[in-house]
Design a protein around this motif. Sequence first.
Motif, PDB file in Angstrom:
ATOM      1  N   PRO A  77      34.102  51.672 -29.158  1.00 61.88           N
ATOM      2  CA  PRO A  77      33.659  50.422 -28.224  1.00 61.88           C
ATOM      3  C   PRO A  77      34.422  49.154 -28.746  1.00 61.88           C
ATOM      4  O   PRO A  77      34.622  48.307 -27.990  1.00 61.88           O
ATOM      5  CB  PRO A  77      32.095  50.490 -28.135  1.00 61.88           C
ATOM      6  N   ALA A  78      34.338  49.037 -30.013  1.00 56.62           N
ATOM      7  CA  ALA A  78      34.876  47.883 -30.672  1.00 56.62           C
ATOM      8  C   ALA A  78      36.239  47.710 -29.978  1.00 56.62           C
ATOM      9  O   ALA A  78      36.915  46.476 -30.071  1.00 56.62           O
ATOM     10  CB  ALA A  78      34.739  47.902 -32.243  1.00 56.62           C
ATOM     11  N   GLU A  79      36.999  48.706 -29.934  1.00 56.03           N
ATOM     12  CA  GLU A  79      38.479  48.686 -29.532  1.00 56.03           C
ATOM     13  C   GLU A  79      38.928  48.355 -28.240  1.00 56.03           C
ATOM     14  O   GLU A  79      39.804  47.893 -27.657  1.00 56.03           O
ATOM     15  CB  GLU A  79      39.398  49.872 -29.828  1.00 56.03           C
ATOM     16  N   LEU A  80      37.681  48.161 -27.302  1.00 52.79           N
ATOM     17  CA  LEU A  80      37.822  47.852 -25.855  1.00 52.79           C
ATOM     18  C   LEU A  80      37.528  46.282 -25.826  1.00 52.79           C
ATOM     19  O   LEU A  80      38.124  45.885 -24.732  1.00 52.79           O
ATOM     20  CB  LEU A  80      36.467  48.487 -25.237  1.00 52.79           C
ATOM     21  N   ALA A  81      37.140  45.676 -26.733  1.00 54.13           N
ATOM     22  CA  ALA A  81      36.900  44.117 -26.435  1.00 54.13           C
ATOM     23  C   ALA A  81      38.108  43.638 -26.400  1.00 54.13           C
ATOM     24  O   ALA A  81      39.352  43.956 -27.039  1.00 54.13           O
ATOM     25  CB  ALA A  81      36.205  43.843 -27.806  1.00 54.13           C
ATOM     26  N   GLY A  82      38.271  42.508 -25.611  1.00 56.12           N
ATOM     27  CA  GLY A  82      39.494  41.789 -25.428  1.00 56.12           C
ATOM     28  C   GLY A  82      39.811  41.446 -23.883  1.00 56.12           C
ATOM     29  O   GLY A  82      38.910  42.090 -23.076  1.00 56.12           O
ATOM     30  N   PRO A  83      40.985  40.762 -23.491  1.00 57.77           N
ATOM     31  CA  PRO A  83      41.258  40.630 -22.254  1.00 57.77           C
ATOM     32  C   PRO A  83      41.373  41.773 -21.376  1.00 57.77           C
ATOM     33  O   PRO A  83      41.584  41.883 -20.206  1.00 57.77           O
ATOM     34  CB  PRO A  83      42.419  39.607 -22.321  1.00 57.77           C
ATOM     35  N   ASP A  84      41.735  42.810 -22.113  1.00 56.66           N
ATOM     36  CA  ASP A  84      42.038  44.404 -21.374  1.00 56.66           C
ATOM     37  C   ASP A  84      40.882  45.135 -21.477  1.00 56.66           C
ATOM     38  O   ASP A  84      40.811  46.515 -21.421  1.00 56.66           O
ATOM     39  CB  ASP A  84      43.211  44.955 -22.201  1.00 56.66           C
ATOM     40  N   PHE A  85      39.630  44.759 -21.604  1.00 50.52           N
ATOM     41  CA  PHE A  85      38.560  45.467 -21.582  1.00 50.52           C
ATOM     42  C   PHE A  85      38.211  46.502 -20.284  1.00 50.52           C
ATOM     43  O   PHE A  85      38.148  47.791 -20.440  1.00 50.52           O
ATOM     44  CB  PHE A  85      37.101  44.492 -21.674  1.00 50.52           C
ATOM     45  N   TRP A  86      38.453  45.921 -19.344  1.00 49.41           N
ATOM     46  CA  TRP A  86      38.281  46.687 -17.863  1.00 49.41           C
ATOM     47  C   TRP A  86      39.536  47.701 -17.832  1.00 49.41           C
ATOM     48  O   TRP A  86      39.242  48.817 -17.472  1.00 49.41           O
ATOM     49  CB  TRP A  86      38.033  46.113 -16.592  1.00 49.41           C
ATOM     50  N   PRO A  87      40.791  47.124 -17.967  1.00 52.60           N
ATOM     51  CA  PRO A  87      41.789  48.071 -18.020  1.00 52.60           C
ATOM     52  C   PRO A  87      41.902  49.206 -18.723  1.00 52.60           C
ATOM     53  O   PRO A  87      42.168  50.355 -18.673  1.00 52.60           O
ATOM     54  CB  PRO A  87      43.184  47.283 -18.160  1.00 52.60           C
ATOM     55  N   LEU A  89      38.928  50.506 -19.986  1.00 53.80           N
ATOM     56  CA  LEU A  89      37.747  51.339 -19.711  1.00 53.80           C
ATOM     57  C   LEU A  89      38.474  52.390 -18.429  1.00 53.80           C
ATOM     58  O   LEU A  89      38.472  53.768 -18.427  1.00 53.80           O
ATOM     59  CB  LEU A  89      36.943  50.668 -19.193  1.00 53.80           C
ATOM     60  N   GLU A  90      39.417  51.787 -17.702  1.00 54.86           N
ATOM     61  CA  GLU A  90      39.983  52.547 -16.302  1.00 54.86           C
ATOM     62  C   GLU A  90      40.800  53.499 -17.061  1.00 54.86           C
ATOM     63  O   GLU A  90      40.763  54.616 -16.398  1.00 54.86           O
ATOM     64  CB  GLU A  90      40.736  51.505 -15.579  1.00 54.86           C
ATOM     65  N   ALA A  91      41.697  53.166 -17.993  1.00 56.01           N
ATOM     66  CA  ALA A  91      42.500  54.342 -18.601  1.00 56.01           C
ATOM     67  C   ALA A  91      41.667  55.415 -19.143  1.00 56.01           C
ATOM     68  O   ALA A  91      42.200  56.575 -19.164  1.00 56.01           O
ATOM     69  CB  ALA A  91      43.384  53.586 -19.660  1.00 56.01           C
ATOM     70  N   PHE A  92      40.708  54.942 -19.898  1.00 58.90           N
ATOM     71  CA  PHE A  92      39.774  56.226 -20.279  1.00 58.90           C
ATOM     72  C   PHE A  92      39.077  56.852 -19.199  1.00 58.90           C
ATOM     73  O   PHE A  92      38.998  58.163 -19.331  1.00 58.90           O
ATOM     74  CB  PHE A  92      38.514  55.514 -21.287  1.00 58.90           C
TER      75      PHE A  92
END
Length: 204
Positions: A77-87, A89-92
């Motif tokens: 989860p820590a790697e998801l933080a940042g301006p690309d959070f939702w993209p 998650l979408e990739a995952f």
Amino acid sequence: MNATPPPSPRERALLAAAAREFATAGFERASLNAVIRACGMSKSSFYHRFDSKQALFDRVVDEAAAALARELAAPDPAELAGPDFWPRLEAFVAHAAAALAKPAWYADLGKLFYLPDVSAERSAAMRRLLAGVDRWVQAVLKAGRACGAVRDDLPASLQAELAFAVLQAMDRWSIRHMETMGAAARRRLAASQLDSLRRLLAPD
């Protein structure tokens, strides 16, 4: 925490037979004799490994969850933080949809999870699985709130409960209808579900 090693081919045959039997017949009506016949194991060998139907069920859930976790490789989860959070998650989610479309013995895990005659109160393995998913969801929301990608106008614990309940509802519906959908339809559904979550969780 060390990763759980994959089961041996013989163990995988047993788990596959048991998962199929539980998913098809339900917990109460599942036949241990049918599982033993399907995997070609002697009764003495089987009962040396498992002393009850519940023990077999919990082993199937534990191993299926471990196999699915290896296949999905959920991001930290820590790697998801940042301006690309939702993209990210979408990739995952796209990766997960493709992985779940592959034929595999652990694909029956979803069906086992929502059997009407067994519950987390009865199954220690299901409680472990639920707790693990809940921790991951909470950590993802925490990372999203920290970077401004997830709204923070609700208490974090309430937001986590809402998100988890929505995810379970989506999962339950998807499992009921999965066999009627092709791979493309499953990908579209996964994307639509994530979009619904984003509209629920993202700031206005």
